[in-house]
Design a protein around this motif. Structure first.
Motif, mmCIF file in Angstrom:
data_model
loop_
_atom_site.group_PDB
_atom_site.id
_atom_site.type_symbol
_atom_site.label_atom_id
_atom_site.label_comp_id
_atom_site.label_asym_id
_atom_site.label_seq_id
_atom_site.Cartn_x
_atom_site.Cartn_y
_atom_site.Cartn_z
ATOM 1 N N ALA A 1 5.192 -1.817 7.230
ATOM 2 C CA ALA A 1 4.331 -0.628 7.107
ATOM 3 C C ALA A 1 5.123 0.661 6.956
ATOM 4 O O ALA A 1 4.532 1.743 6.930
ATOM 5 C CB ALA A 1 3.417 -0.532 8.322
ATOM 6 N N ARG B 1 -6.786 -3.651 6.927
ATOM 7 C CA ARG B 1 -5.500 -3.027 7.221
ATOM 8 C C ARG B 1 -4.961 -3.456 8.580
ATOM 9 O O ARG B 1 -4.452 -2.641 9.364
ATOM 10 C CB ARG B 1 -5.594 -1.502 7.124
ATOM 11 N N PRO C 1 -2.360 -4.776 11.122
ATOM 12 C CA PRO C 1 -0.896 -4.721 11.134
ATOM 13 C C PRO C 1 -0.298 -6.120 11.071
ATOM 14 O O PRO C 1 -0.838 -7.064 11.658
ATOM 15 C CB PRO C 1 -0.587 -4.033 12.476
ATOM 16 N N GLN D 1 6.413 3.526 5.302
ATOM 17 C CA GLN D 1 6.113 4.174 4.033
ATOM 18 C C GLN D 1 7.329 4.859 3.402
ATOM 19 O O GLN D 1 7.265 5.308 2.254
ATOM 20 C CB GLN D 1 4.987 5.196 4.231
ATOM 21 N N ARG E 1 -2.567 -4.747 0.943
ATOM 22 C CA ARG E 1 -2.881 -3.619 1.833
ATOM 23 C C ARG E 1 -2.847 -2.298 1.084
ATOM 24 O O ARG E 1 -3.530 -1.344 1.459
ATOM 25 C CB ARG E 1 -1.873 -3.564 2.990
ATOM 26 N N GLU E 2 -2.068 -2.254 -0.011
ATOM 27 C CA GLU E 2 -1.953 -1.013 -0.772
ATOM 28 C C GLU E 2 -2.461 -1.154 -2.203
ATOM 29 O O GLU E 2 -2.047 -0.431 -3.105
ATOM 30 C CB GLU E 2 -0.504 -0.528 -0.710
#
Length: 214
Positions: free
Chosen positions: A128, A73, A75, A130, A169-170
Motif C-alpha cells: 500500500a 480495499r 489491506p 504510494q 485495488r487501484e
C-alpha cells in the motif's frame, strides 16, 4: 555453488537482501481504467480448465474473493491470503508453514525463523506504499509471496492472486497473465525489476485498440 551450498543457503534471506536493493521506485507507471478482458479469467477458462477443471473452478472462486477484497480495499495481510488459499486448495484452513520450504527441485530453500511471519506481514503492508509505483508494488508483492512461500502448497497461485489484488485495488486489470507464469529466482535483482516492466507492458496492451480481441 556446490550441492551442499544449495541445500543450506536460505533463499528467503537472499530475497530480503535483493528486495532492499531493487529499484522499485523506477518501475514504469500504469494507467488505471476499464479493461475489456480479464486476463486471469481467460487464463482459468483456457489452459487451466483444459488441464484440470476442478483446479480452474477453485481458482475462479479465489479470484472472486481477491477482487471483492480489492473492491472493499481490504489491506493485504496473511489472513486475506489464507482465505483465498482455502478456495485454491479446497480446504477449510490454510495455515502458515511450520518448517523450511523448498522449491525448484530443492534448488531454493526458504528458511523459517521466529521473525518470518512478522517479516512477511511487514512486506505485505508495503503493497500500500504510494511512494512506490503500482507496477513495482505489484511485482514486489508477487515475489514476496513466492519467496516467503507461506503455504505448504499452491504458493505460485497465491502469488498471482496477490498481484491481481494489488493491481485491482487501484483499478488495473491486466488483459493477460500467461506471460507472468515464468520461473523467478530469489537472487535475481534484474529479474525482479523485469517483472515490474512486464506488468507495465501487459498494462499497455490493455489500452491497445484490439485489446478486447486477444
Amino acid at each position: 555453488m556446490t550441492a551442499a551450498d544449495m541445500t543450506t543457503a536460505d533463499s528467503l534471506a537472499v530475497w530480503l537482501r535483493v528486495r532492499r536493493e531493487a529499484d522499485w521506485h523506477g518501475a514504469p507507471a500504469l494507467r488505471p481504467g476499464p479493461s475489456a478482458r480479464d486476463g486471469f479469467l481467460a487464463w482459468c477458462a483456457g489452459p487451466v480448465h483444459q488441464r484440470d477443471p476442478v483446479r480452474a473452478e477453485r481458482l475462479l472462486r479465489a479470484h472472486n474473493r481477491a477482487r471483492a477484497d480489492a473492491e472493499r480495499r481490504a489491506p493485504l495481510d496473511f489472513a486475506l491470503l489464507a482465505g483465498w488459499q482455502c478456495e485454491v486448495l479446497g480446504v477449510a484452513r490454510a495455515p502458515f508453514r511450520t518448517g523450511d520450504a523448498h522449491a525448484k527441485g530443492g534448488r531454493e530453500r526458504y528458511g523459517l525463523t521466529v521473525r518470518t511471519r512478522d517479516d512477511f506481514a511487514a512486506c505485505l503492508r508495503e503493497a500500500a506504499d504510494q511512494d512506490v509505483p503500482l507496477a513495482g508494488r505489484a511485482a514486489r508483492a508477487y515475489l514476496d509471496v513466492a519467496f516467503f512461500h507461506p503455504f505448504d502448497d499452491g504458493n505460485a497461485r497465491a502469488a498471482l492472486l496477490t498481484l491481481v489484488h494489488v493491481l485491482a485495488r487501484e483499478g488495473v486489470v491486466l488483459p493477460e497473465v500467461g506471460p507472468l507464469q515464468t520461473t523467478r529466482y530469489a537472487d535475481d535483482p534484474e529479474g525482479a525489476a523485469d517483472l515490474a516492466v512486464l506488468i507495465a507492458v501487459l498494462d499497455r496492451r490493455r489500452h491497445a485498440p484490439d485489446a478486447g480481441h486477444r
